[in-house]
Design a protein around this motif. Structure first.
Motif, PDB file in Angstrom:
ATOM      1  N   ILE A  26       0.878  -1.175   0.000  1.00  0.00           N
ATOM      2  CA  ILE A  26       0.000   0.000   0.000  1.00  0.00           C
ATOM      3  C   ILE A  26       0.909   1.217   0.000  1.00  0.00           C
ATOM      4  CG2 ILE A  26      -1.940  -1.133   1.162  1.00  0.00           C
ATOM      5  CD1 ILE A  26      -1.114   0.293   3.760  1.00  0.00           C
ATOM      6  N   PRO A  27       0.470   2.315  -0.590  1.00  0.00           N
ATOM      7  CA  PRO A  27       1.304   3.526  -0.583  1.00  0.00           C
ATOM      8  C   PRO A  27       1.527   4.026   0.847  1.00  0.00           C
ATOM      9  CG  PRO A  27      -0.458   3.712  -2.205  1.00  0.00           C
ATOM     10  CD  PRO A  27      -0.753   2.490  -1.375  1.00  0.00           C
ATOM     11  N   ALA A  28       2.566   4.819   1.014  1.00  0.00           N
ATOM     12  CA  ALA A  28       2.888   5.385   2.325  1.00  0.00           C
ATOM     13  C   ALA A  28       1.698   6.176   2.860  1.00  0.00           C
ATOM     14  CB  ALA A  28       4.114   6.275   2.222  1.00  0.00           C
ATOM     15  N   VAL A  29       1.435   5.990   4.136  1.00  0.00           N
ATOM     16  CA  VAL A  29       0.322   6.661   4.802  1.00  0.00           C
ATOM     17  C   VAL A  29       0.847   7.925   5.475  1.00  0.00           C
ATOM     18  CG1 VAL A  29      -1.423   6.419   6.617  1.00  0.00           C
ATOM     19  CG2 VAL A  29      -0.832   4.452   5.178  1.00  0.00           C
ATOM     20  N   ASN A  30       0.106   9.026   5.326  1.00  0.00           N
ATOM     21  CA  ASN A  30       0.497  10.273   5.988  1.00  0.00           C
ATOM     22  C   ASN A  30       0.479  10.083   7.499  1.00  0.00           C
ATOM     23  OD1 ASN A  30       0.825  11.822   3.625  1.00  0.00           O
ATOM     24  ND2 ASN A  30      -1.366  12.199   3.533  1.00  0.00           N
ATOM     25  N   ARG A  31       1.263  10.902   8.170  1.00  0.00           N
ATOM     26  CA  ARG A  31       1.347  10.823   9.625  1.00  0.00           C
ATOM     27  C   ARG A  31       1.032  12.171  10.253  1.00  0.00           C
ATOM     28  NH1 ARG A  31       4.849   6.138  11.396  1.00  0.00           N
ATOM     29  NH2 ARG A  31       5.189   4.988   9.477  1.00  0.00           N
ATOM     30  N   THR A  32       0.553  12.107  11.474  1.00  0.00           N
ATOM     31  CA  THR A  32       0.291  13.328  12.235  1.00  0.00           C
ATOM     32  C   THR A  32       1.633  13.911  12.658  1.00  0.00           C
ATOM     33  OG1 THR A  32       0.225  12.197  14.370  1.00  0.00           O
ATOM     34  CG2 THR A  32      -1.862  12.346  13.129  1.00  0.00           C
ATOM     35  N   PRO A  33       1.644  15.158  13.143  1.00  0.00           N
ATOM     36  CA  PRO A  33       2.907  15.730  13.634  1.00  0.00           C
ATOM     37  C   PRO A  33       3.560  14.863  14.722  1.00  0.00           C
ATOM     38  CG  PRO A  33       1.280  17.450  13.392  1.00  0.00           C
ATOM     39  CD  PRO A  33       0.568  16.148  13.148  1.00  0.00           C
ATOM     40  N   GLY A  34       2.755  14.069  15.421  1.00  0.00           N
ATOM     41  CA  GLY A  34       3.290  13.184  16.451  1.00  0.00           C
ATOM     42  C   GLY A  34       3.765  11.846  15.914  1.00  0.00           C
ATOM     43  N   GLY A  35       3.664  11.636  14.599  1.00  0.00           N
ATOM     44  CA  GLY A  35       4.162  10.413  13.982  1.00  0.00           C
ATOM     45  C   GLY A  35       3.152   9.288  13.889  1.00  0.00           C
ATOM     46  N   ILE A  36       1.906   9.556  14.271  1.00  0.00           N
ATOM     47  CA  ILE A  36       0.855   8.538  14.211  1.00  0.00           C
ATOM     48  C   ILE A  36       0.317   8.458  12.788  1.00  0.00           C
ATOM     49  CG2 ILE A  36      -1.409   7.844  15.115  1.00  0.00           C
ATOM     50  CD1 ILE A  36       0.555   7.918  17.359  1.00  0.00           C
ATOM     51  N   ARG A  37       0.161   7.243  12.276  1.00  0.00           N
ATOM     52  CA  ARG A  37      -0.419   7.072  10.944  1.00  0.00           C
ATOM     53  C   ARG A  37      -1.842   7.617  10.943  1.00  0.00           C
ATOM     54  NH1 ARG A  37       2.980   2.862  11.612  1.00  0.00           N
ATOM     55  NH2 ARG A  37       4.275   2.271   9.844  1.00  0.00           N
ATOM     56  N   ASP A  38      -2.162   8.364   9.879  1.00  0.00           N
ATOM     57  CA  ASP A  38      -3.489   8.970   9.740  1.00  0.00           C
ATOM     58  C   ASP A  38      -4.056   8.533   8.397  1.00  0.00           C
ATOM     59  OD1 ASP A  38      -5.730  10.541  10.120  1.00  0.00           O
ATOM     60  OD2 ASP A  38      -4.735  12.399   9.487  1.00  0.00           O
ATOM     61  N   PHE A  39      -4.792   7.421   8.411  1.00  0.00           N
ATOM     62  CA  PHE A  39      -5.338   6.835   7.190  1.00  0.00           C
ATOM     63  C   PHE A  39      -6.479   7.678   6.641  1.00  0.00           C
ATOM     64  CE2 PHE A  39      -3.126   3.304   9.037  1.00  0.00           C
ATOM     65  CZ  PHE A  39      -2.769   2.469   7.990  1.00  0.00           C
TER      66      PHE A  39
END
Length: 112
Positions: A26-39
């Motif tokens: 799957i393509p790279a998932v964006n992350r929050t400023p805290g590094g949490i994946r945000d699908f």
């Protein structure tokens, strides 16, 4: 959505989702400023696609190549289509083999 939410939604472990992302399934998932994946909704579509294809036995390498080509844009349309055609042909062959096995099992069952 968090990885936990997506994991529950698609009945896939968070470790599997991380693995899918790491290997490019799957393509790279964006992350929050805290590094949490945000699908996003689009990310979830990729997860659903990967799960469907893997459950059908489509080869991981083919899916990774497909995702890589997809990310390169419209110039790869023909190559992506060919991957899908090749995988469809493999699945059709497997389906025929499974149908033969099912018929054989049914025949054996009828004998009892």
């Amino acid at each position: 959505m968090t990885i936990t939410e997506v994991s529950k939604m698609y009945n896939i472990s968070a470790d599997t989702l991380r693995y899918y992302e790491r290997i490019g399934l799957i393509p790279a998932v964006n992350r929050t400023p805290g590094g949490i994946r945000d699908f996003t909704e689009e990310d979830c579509k990729w997860v659903e696609y990967a799960k469907c294809m893997r459950n059908s036995g489509v080869q991981v390498e083919a899916l990774i190549e497909y995702v890589e080509l997809f990310q390169k844009g419209d110039s790869t349309t023909a190559a992506r289509k060919q991957i899908l055609i090749d995988q469809r042909d493999i699945l059709l062959e497997k389906t025929l083999e499974m149908q033969k096995t099912l018929e054989r099992l049914n025949s054996k069952i009828e004998r009892y």
